[in-house]
Design an enzyme around this catalytic site. Structure first.
Site, PDB file in Angstrom:
ATOM      1  N   HIS A  17      10.223  65.709  44.926  1.00 46.45           N
ATOM      2  CA  HIS A  17       9.132  65.404  43.982  1.00 46.45           C
ATOM      3  C   HIS A  17       9.530  65.830  42.569  1.00 46.45           C
ATOM      4  O   HIS A  17       9.272  65.097  41.599  1.00 46.45           O
ATOM      5  CB  HIS A  17       7.860  66.195  44.339  1.00 46.45           C
ATOM      6  CG  HIS A  17       7.257  65.877  45.664  1.00 46.45           C
ATOM      7  ND1 HIS A  17       6.969  66.838  46.601  1.00 46.45           N
ATOM      8  CD2 HIS A  17       6.850  64.696  46.204  1.00 46.45           C
ATOM      9  CE1 HIS A  17       6.415  66.283  47.671  1.00 46.45           C
ATOM     10  NE2 HIS A  17       6.337  64.982  47.455  1.00 46.45           N
ATOM     11  N   LYS A  41      -3.461  63.184  56.655  1.00 43.30           N
ATOM     12  CA  LYS A  41      -2.733  64.455  56.802  1.00 43.30           C
ATOM     13  C   LYS A  41      -3.674  65.645  56.737  1.00 43.30           C
ATOM     14  O   LYS A  41      -4.650  65.615  55.998  1.00 43.30           O
ATOM     15  CB  LYS A  41      -1.708  64.597  55.669  1.00 43.30           C
ATOM     16  CG  LYS A  41      -0.638  63.510  55.644  1.00 43.30           C
ATOM     17  CD  LYS A  41       0.297  63.709  54.467  1.00 43.30           C
ATOM     18  CE  LYS A  41       1.376  62.651  54.403  1.00 43.30           C
ATOM     19  NZ  LYS A  41       2.140  62.697  53.144  1.00 43.30           N
ATOM     20  N   ARG A  90      12.410  56.881  49.086  1.00 40.04           N
ATOM     21  CA  ARG A  90      13.579  57.569  49.639  1.00 40.04           C
ATOM     22  C   ARG A  90      14.453  56.619  50.437  1.00 40.04           C
ATOM     23  O   ARG A  90      15.658  56.680  50.390  1.00 40.04           O
ATOM     24  CB  ARG A  90      13.132  58.710  50.575  1.00 40.04           C
ATOM     25  CG  ARG A  90      12.576  59.897  49.858  1.00 40.04           C
ATOM     26  CD  ARG A  90      11.875  60.814  50.806  1.00 40.04           C
ATOM     27  NE  ARG A  90      10.770  60.136  51.466  1.00 40.04           N
ATOM     28  CZ  ARG A  90       9.825  60.723  52.167  1.00 40.04           C
ATOM     29  NH1 ARG A  90       9.874  62.014  52.346  1.00 40.04           N
ATOM     30  NH2 ARG A  90       8.841  60.043  52.701  1.00 40.04           N
ATOM     31  N   SER A 129       7.855  66.900  52.527  1.00 41.09           N
ATOM     32  CA  SER A 129       7.073  68.136  52.660  1.00 41.09           C
ATOM     33  C   SER A 129       6.886  68.479  54.135  1.00 41.09           C
ATOM     34  O   SER A 129       6.923  69.647  54.515  1.00 41.09           O
ATOM     35  CB  SER A 129       5.700  67.973  51.996  1.00 41.09           C
ATOM     36  OG  SER A 129       5.847  67.715  50.636  1.00 41.09           O
TER      37      SER A 129
HETATM   38  O1  PNS Z   1       2.241  62.170  49.119  1.00 37.51           O
HETATM   39  P1  PNS Z   1       1.493  61.114  49.909  1.00 37.51           P
HETATM   40  O2  PNS Z   1       0.689  61.759  51.027  1.00 37.51           O
HETATM   41  O3  PNS Z   1       2.407  60.029  50.410  1.00 37.51           O
HETATM   42  O4  PNS Z   1       0.460  60.465  48.883  1.00 37.51           O
HETATM   43  C1  PNS Z   1      -0.483  59.490  49.277  1.00 37.51           C
HETATM   44  C2  PNS Z   1      -1.612  59.380  48.246  1.00 37.51           C
HETATM   45  C3  PNS Z   1      -2.286  60.742  48.104  1.00 37.51           C
HETATM   46  C4  PNS Z   1      -1.027  58.941  46.912  1.00 37.51           C
HETATM   47  C5  PNS Z   1      -2.630  58.315  48.748  1.00 37.51           C
HETATM   48  O5  PNS Z   1      -3.088  58.692  50.013  1.00 37.51           O
HETATM   49  C6  PNS Z   1      -3.807  58.164  47.775  1.00 37.51           C
HETATM   50  O6  PNS Z   1      -3.661  57.547  46.732  1.00 37.51           O
HETATM   51  N1  PNS Z   1      -4.959  58.764  48.131  1.00 37.51           N
HETATM   52  C7  PNS Z   1      -6.147  58.719  47.328  1.00 37.51           C
HETATM   53  C8  PNS Z   1      -7.163  57.746  47.917  1.00 37.51           C
HETATM   54  C9  PNS Z   1      -6.796  56.318  47.532  1.00 37.51           C
HETATM   55  O7  PNS Z   1      -6.759  55.945  46.370  1.00 37.51           O
HETATM   56  N2  PNS Z   1      -6.541  55.467  48.564  1.00 37.51           N
HETATM   57  C10 PNS Z   1      -6.276  54.055  48.332  1.00 37.51           C
HETATM   58  C11 PNS Z   1      -4.810  53.751  48.330  1.00 37.51           C
HETATM   59  S1  PNS Z   1      -4.223  53.771  50.022  1.00 37.51           S
END
Ligand code: PNS
Length: 162
Positions: A17, A41, A90, A129
């Site tokens: 990150h 998660k 990645r 992570s």
């Molecule tokens: O690090 P991650 O877990 O891959 O990140 C995922 C994240 C947090 C960016 C995604 O789950 C997110 O944007 N969550 C907020 C809710 C949202 O906007 N959901 C719609 C898009 S799937």
């Protein structure tokens, strides 16, 4: 001014990150790292802890700020008038998931929020992570994965005194 958001769970932030944060902070005038909830998660660190860790880890990057938001990314972006989201790729295995999020966000925002992908530097391509947490939970060495102060906090969560 060109601004972007780097959204994620950051539970906790890894060198992978931090590589994306540094490189995108050189592309954009201002980068906001935003801790969001990923409903799939269950986190090890609270949102407040993750924000604090990220602030410490990025304190030498003056155009990077760290915030959190409990709703949809597109709502946060609209509120802040930001139109670019940055994500790291990645490997091919990330692609389908990332494509789906990027297209969902573009659709939901009526084209207002686009996603820019940076390929993760090769030395961090294996990092996540989740793997870091798993290694740490078995008292393995995570010094190549996260900054020292973050490693300490992770071991603490697992009750490991190294
Ligand atoms: O690090 P991650 O877990 O891959 O990140 C995922 C994240 C947090 C960016 C995604 O789950 C997110 O944007 N969550 C907020 C809710 C949202 O906007 N959901 C719609 C898009 S799937």
């Amino acid at each position: 001014m060109k601004a972007a958001i780097y959204p994620g769970s950051f539970d906790p932030v890894t060198y992978g990150h931090l590589d994306i944060i540094k490189r995108s902070s050189e592309i954009f005038d201002e980068l906001t790292v935003c801790v969001l909830n990923n409903k799939t998660k269950s986190p090890l660190f609270s949102v407040e802890e993750r924000v604090k860790i990220l602030k410490e880890a990025t304190k030498d990057l003056p155009n990077v700020k760290v915030e959190s938001f409990s709703g949809l990314l597109i709502d946060y972006a609209r509120e802040k008038d930001i139109h670019v989201s940055v994500r790291g790729l990645r490997a091919v295995t990330d692609f389908e998931y990332e494509l789906q999020i990027a297209q969902t966000n573009r659709q939901l925002s009526d084209g207002d929020l686009d996603t820019m992908f940076l390929t993760t530097s090769l030395e961090y391509a294996f990092l996540s992570s989740s793997t870091v947490k798993e290694i740490a939970s078995f008292n393995g060495d995570i010094s190549q994965c996260v900054p020292e102060f973050v490693a300490k906090l992770i071991y603490e969560k697992y009750g490991i005194d190294r």
